[in-house]
Each structure stands twice: as structure tokens, then as C-alpha cells.
Design a protein around this motif. Structure first.
Motif, PDB file in Angstrom:
ATOM      1  N   THR A   1       0.832  -1.197   0.000  1.00 50.89           N
ATOM      2  CA  THR A   1       0.000   0.000   0.000  1.00 50.89           C
ATOM      3  C   THR A   1       0.868   1.249   0.000  1.00 50.89           C
ATOM      4  O   THR A   1       2.097   1.186   0.162  1.00 50.89           O
ATOM      5  CB  THR A   1      -0.936   0.024   1.228  1.00 50.89           C
ATOM      6  OG1 THR A   1      -0.142   0.115   2.417  1.00 50.89           O
ATOM      7  CG2 THR A   1      -1.823  -1.213   1.273  1.00 50.89           C
ATOM      8  N   SER A   2       0.236   2.391  -0.134  1.00 53.06           N
ATOM      9  CA  SER A   2       0.975   3.652  -0.180  1.00 53.06           C
ATOM     10  C   SER A   2       1.640   3.989   1.157  1.00 53.06           C
ATOM     11  O   SER A   2       2.545   4.820   1.198  1.00 53.06           O
ATOM     12  CB  SER A   2       0.055   4.795  -0.622  1.00 53.06           C
ATOM     13  OG  SER A   2      -1.055   4.889   0.227  1.00 53.06           O
TER      14      SER A   2
ATOM     15  N   THR B   1       5.540   3.246   0.805  1.00 53.10           N
ATOM     16  CA  THR B   1       6.317   3.738  -0.331  1.00 53.10           C
ATOM     17  C   THR B   1       7.753   3.967   0.124  1.00 53.10           C
ATOM     18  O   THR B   1       8.039   4.049   1.331  1.00 53.10           O
ATOM     19  CB  THR B   1       5.747   5.061  -0.867  1.00 53.10           C
ATOM     20  OG1 THR B   1       5.851   6.046   0.167  1.00 53.10           O
ATOM     21  CG2 THR B   1       4.309   4.912  -1.346  1.00 53.10           C
TER      22      THR B   1
ATOM     23  N   GLN C   1       0.060  -2.947  -7.051  1.00 52.16           N
ATOM     24  CA  GLN C   1       0.877  -1.753  -6.863  1.00 52.16           C
ATOM     25  C   GLN C   1       0.756  -0.778  -8.034  1.00 52.16           C
ATOM     26  O   GLN C   1       0.978   0.420  -7.867  1.00 52.16           O
ATOM     27  CB  GLN C   1       2.345  -2.127  -6.660  1.00 52.16           C
ATOM     28  CG  GLN C   1       2.608  -2.741  -5.313  1.00 52.16           C
ATOM     29  CD  GLN C   1       4.071  -3.017  -5.085  1.00 52.16           C
ATOM     30  OE1 GLN C   1       4.927  -2.256  -5.503  1.00 52.16           O
ATOM     31  NE2 GLN C   1       4.369  -4.118  -4.418  1.00 52.16           N
TER      32      GLN C   1
ATOM     33  N   PHE D   1      -1.829   0.290  -9.238  1.00 51.71           N
ATOM     34  CA  PHE D   1      -2.975   1.162  -8.971  1.00 51.71           C
ATOM     35  C   PHE D   1      -2.854   1.929  -7.658  1.00 51.71           C
ATOM     36  O   PHE D   1      -3.776   2.646  -7.280  1.00 51.71           O
ATOM     37  CB  PHE D   1      -4.269   0.331  -8.956  1.00 51.71           C
ATOM     38  CG  PHE D   1      -4.514  -0.362 -10.263  1.00 51.71           C
ATOM     39  CD1 PHE D   1      -4.997   0.347 -11.354  1.00 51.71           C
ATOM     40  CD2 PHE D   1      -4.228  -1.710 -10.404  1.00 51.71           C
ATOM     41  CE1 PHE D   1      -5.209  -0.286 -12.566  1.00 51.71           C
ATOM     42  CE2 PHE D   1      -4.440  -2.353 -11.619  1.00 51.71           C
ATOM     43  CZ  PHE D   1      -4.931  -1.636 -12.701  1.00 51.71           C
ATOM     44  N   VAL D   2      -1.720   1.777  -6.970  1.00 53.63           N
ATOM     45  CA  VAL D   2      -1.519   2.436  -5.674  1.00 53.63           C
ATOM     46  C   VAL D   2      -0.668   3.691  -5.871  1.00 53.63           C
ATOM     47  O   VAL D   2       0.429   3.611  -6.429  1.00 53.63           O
ATOM     48  CB  VAL D   2      -0.819   1.471  -4.677  1.00 53.63           C
ATOM     49  CG1 VAL D   2      -0.494   2.182  -3.380  1.00 53.63           C
ATOM     50  CG2 VAL D   2      -1.689   0.255  -4.418  1.00 53.63           C
ATOM     51  N   PRO D   3      -1.164   4.846  -5.425  1.00 51.18           N
ATOM     52  CA  PRO D   3      -0.370   6.076  -5.556  1.00 51.18           C
ATOM     53  C   PRO D   3       0.983   5.947  -4.839  1.00 51.18           C
ATOM     54  O   PRO D   3       1.060   5.447  -3.723  1.00 51.18           O
ATOM     55  CB  PRO D   3      -1.233   7.138  -4.865  1.00 51.18           C
ATOM     56  CG  PRO D   3      -2.616   6.566  -4.851  1.00 51.18           C
ATOM     57  CD  PRO D   3      -2.459   5.076  -4.793  1.00 51.18           C
ATOM     58  N   GLY D   4       2.025   6.354  -5.531  1.00 49.96           N
ATOM     59  CA  GLY D   4       3.361   6.306  -4.949  1.00 49.96           C
ATOM     60  C   GLY D   4       4.071   4.976  -5.135  1.00 49.96           C
ATOM     61  O   GLY D   4       5.223   4.835  -4.748  1.00 49.96           O
ATOM     62  N   ARG D   5       3.391   3.993  -5.714  1.00 45.33           N
ATOM     63  CA  ARG D   5       3.993   2.676  -5.946  1.00 45.33           C
ATOM     64  C   ARG D   5       4.050   2.421  -7.444  1.00 45.33           C
ATOM     65  O   ARG D   5       3.284   2.992  -8.214  1.00 45.33           O
ATOM     66  CB  ARG D   5       3.167   1.561  -5.285  1.00 45.33           C
ATOM     67  CG  ARG D   5       2.972   1.682  -3.791  1.00 45.33           C
ATOM     68  CD  ARG D   5       4.256   1.711  -2.985  1.00 45.33           C
ATOM     69  NE  ARG D   5       5.094   0.545  -3.134  1.00 45.33           N
ATOM     70  CZ  ARG D   5       5.182  -0.452  -2.259  1.00 45.33           C
ATOM     71  NH1 ARG D   5       4.448  -0.419  -1.166  1.00 45.33           N
ATOM     72  NH2 ARG D   5       5.994  -1.458  -2.474  1.00 45.33           N
ATOM     73  N   THR D   6       4.953   1.552  -7.848  1.00 45.01           N
ATOM     74  CA  THR D   6       5.047   1.164  -9.250  1.00 45.01           C
ATOM     75  C   THR D   6       5.111  -0.347  -9.337  1.00 45.01           C
ATOM     76  O   THR D   6       5.644  -1.008  -8.442  1.00 45.01           O
ATOM     77  CB  THR D   6       6.292   1.754  -9.930  1.00 45.01           C
ATOM     78  OG1 THR D   6       7.443   1.365  -9.191  1.00 45.01           O
ATOM     79  CG2 THR D   6       6.232   3.267  -9.993  1.00 45.01           C
TER      80      THR D   6
END
Length: 125
Positions: free
Chosen positions: A13-14, A17, A91, A93-98
Motif C-alpha cells: 500500500t501507499s 512507499t 501496486q 494502482f496504488v499512488p506512490g507505488r510502481t
């Protein structure tokens, strides 16, 4: 095993990060190694995060072969790879993750190493 899978999901999750984990890891590195350079802190932080991938899936494999897949290590290995793929997909679709196929390879290699280690220990015992 389900709890471990949920933990892996939570770590994707974010809240986890690189920016967030650096707030914990970087000060510890600077305390342990007072003369460390910023570049070295970044490298160590990245290595710690990648080691976590390897370890998470090594433990997941071990839990699977010690439990519901006791006599099916290749199925357990395949499940680890599939879970790594879905985890990286999450990941994306999770902000701050790639999402990264390299991380899937690292996760899978952790599971594979756990298989080798488990097999070696069983042969010794």
C-alpha cells in the motif's frame, strides 16, 4: 499463511512507499553508520527494500509447504509467483507505488531459495 498474504498485501500500500520507509530506515542507517554518504544511504535503503521482497516470499513459500501444500512444493512455488504477479499488479494502482517485473523475479527467487533451503534441511535431517 493467510495472515502472511495479508501482510504482503498491506506492505504494497501507499503507507510503505520508498518515501515513507525512508523516514524510518534512513535515520537508523545514519545512526548505525555516522559517516555514511547520502548516496550510500539511498543504496542501503533500496537494498533493504529489495531484501524485504526476497524474504517475504521466502517465508510465504515456507508457510505453504509447511501447511496446505506440504507435499506439493512446485504448486506452492507457482502460487508464490502468481501472488507476486498479482501483488505487483495491485501496486500499479496504488499512488506512490510502481509495478515491476524485476520485483516479481526477486519475489520468485526468494520463494525458490526457500524451496532449496527447505529441501537441503530435509535431506540433512
Amino acid at each position: 499463511m493467510f495472515v502472511w498474504g495479508a501482510l504482503i498485501f498491506m506492505l504494497s500500500t501507499s503507507a510503505f512507499t520508498a518515501a515513507n520507509t525512508s523516514r524510518i530506515i534512513d535515520p537508523i542507517l545514519r545512526w548505525l553508520l555516522p559517516g555514511i554518504t547520502a548516496a550510500s544511504v539511498d543504496l542501503c535503503h533500496n537494498l533493504i527494500r529489495k531484501a524485504a521482497h526476497f524474504t517475504e516470499y521466502g517465508i510465504l513459500f515456507w508457510l505453504l509447504v509447511r501447511g496446505p501444500m506440504a507435499r506439493r512444493p512446485y504448486l506452492a512455488l507457482m502460487l508464490c509467483v502468481v501472488y507476486a504477479l498479482t501483488d505487483e499488479g495491485h501496486q500499479a494502482f496504488v499512488p506512490g507505488r510502481t509495478a515491476s517485473l524485476y520485483d516479481v523475479a526477486l519475489d520468485s527467487s526468494g520463494a525458490l531459495f526457500s524451496h532449496f533451503l527447505t529441501t537441503a534441511i530435509a535431506e540433512i535431517a
